[in-house]
Motif scaffolding. Sequence first.
Motif, mmCIF file in Angstrom:
data_model
loop_
_atom_site.group_PDB
_atom_site.id
_atom_site.type_symbol
_atom_site.label_atom_id
_atom_site.label_comp_id
_atom_site.label_asym_id
_atom_site.label_seq_id
_atom_site.Cartn_x
_atom_site.Cartn_y
_atom_site.Cartn_z
ATOM 1 N N PHE A 7 -39.040 -36.412 -70.941
ATOM 2 C CA PHE A 7 -39.211 -36.008 -69.557
ATOM 3 C C PHE A 7 -39.466 -37.214 -68.683
ATOM 4 C CE2 PHE A 7 -43.573 -35.550 -71.141
ATOM 5 C CZ PHE A 7 -44.360 -36.043 -70.115
ATOM 6 N N SER A 8 -39.128 -37.053 -67.421
ATOM 7 C CA SER A 8 -39.376 -38.096 -66.441
ATOM 8 C C SER A 8 -40.417 -37.578 -65.462
ATOM 9 C CB SER A 8 -38.085 -38.454 -65.709
ATOM 10 O OG SER A 8 -37.577 -37.321 -65.038
ATOM 11 N N ILE A 9 -41.230 -38.503 -64.954
ATOM 12 C CA ILE A 9 -42.282 -38.162 -64.000
ATOM 13 C C ILE A 9 -41.985 -38.913 -62.716
ATOM 14 C CG2 ILE A 9 -44.765 -38.174 -63.561
ATOM 15 C CD1 ILE A 9 -45.105 -38.591 -66.617
ATOM 16 N N SER A 10 -41.887 -38.167 -61.624
ATOM 17 C CA SER A 10 -41.570 -38.811 -60.356
ATOM 18 C C SER A 10 -42.248 -38.064 -59.219
ATOM 19 C CB SER A 10 -40.055 -38.820 -60.162
ATOM 20 O OG SER A 10 -39.728 -39.328 -58.900
ATOM 21 N N PRO A 11 -42.979 -38.723 -58.330
ATOM 22 C CA PRO A 11 -43.276 -40.164 -58.400
ATOM 23 C C PRO A 11 -44.420 -40.465 -59.369
ATOM 24 C CG PRO A 11 -44.313 -39.201 -56.466
ATOM 25 C CD PRO A 11 -43.531 -38.093 -57.134
ATOM 26 N N ASN A 12 -44.494 -41.684 -59.823
ATOM 27 C CA ASN A 12 -45.582 -42.159 -60.674
ATOM 28 C C ASN A 12 -45.737 -43.642 -60.412
ATOM 29 O OD1 ASN A 12 -47.525 -42.475 -62.637
ATOM 30 N ND2 ASN A 12 -46.096 -42.365 -64.351
ATOM 31 N N PRO A 13 -46.868 -44.080 -59.831
ATOM 32 C CA PRO A 13 -48.081 -43.329 -59.490
ATOM 33 C C PRO A 13 -47.870 -42.339 -58.344
ATOM 34 C CG PRO A 13 -48.407 -45.713 -59.214
ATOM 35 C CD PRO A 13 -46.985 -45.494 -59.553
ATOM 36 N N PHE A 14 -48.790 -41.372 -58.235
ATOM 37 C CA PHE A 14 -48.709 -40.391 -57.151
ATOM 38 C C PHE A 14 -50.090 -40.185 -56.556
ATOM 39 C CE2 PHE A 14 -49.986 -37.755 -60.686
ATOM 40 C CZ PHE A 14 -50.708 -36.698 -60.145
ATOM 41 N N SER A 15 -50.098 -39.652 -55.320
ATOM 42 C CA SER A 15 -51.382 -39.414 -54.662
ATOM 43 C C SER A 15 -51.684 -37.930 -54.481
ATOM 44 C CB SER A 15 -51.428 -40.123 -53.303
ATOM 45 O OG SER A 15 -50.370 -39.689 -52.492
#
Length: 85
Positions: A7-15
């Motif tokens: 899996f991909s995480i977007s955005p990372n980092p995030f607020s």
Amino acid sequence: KTDLITFSISPNPFSRQTTLHTDNPLKNATLTVYNSFGQRVKQIENISGQSITLNRDNLPCGLYILRLTQDNKIFTTDKVIITDN
């Protein structure tokens, strides 16, 4: 046949929130979030489909570990960073 789900995480980092996208559809999966001390701070259950939205809610900024499980098997583990910006 492999059980590995990437899996991909977007955005990372995030607020505020981030989205996880999987290459294979999930069925009744669970996403568990751990803080850097290994304490479970959040859990999302009964996930189906190919995207999961993770809301920050009241989590402090820092490094978190995401663990995706399905059928009592750990599919994948990844890191995510929460920032204040």
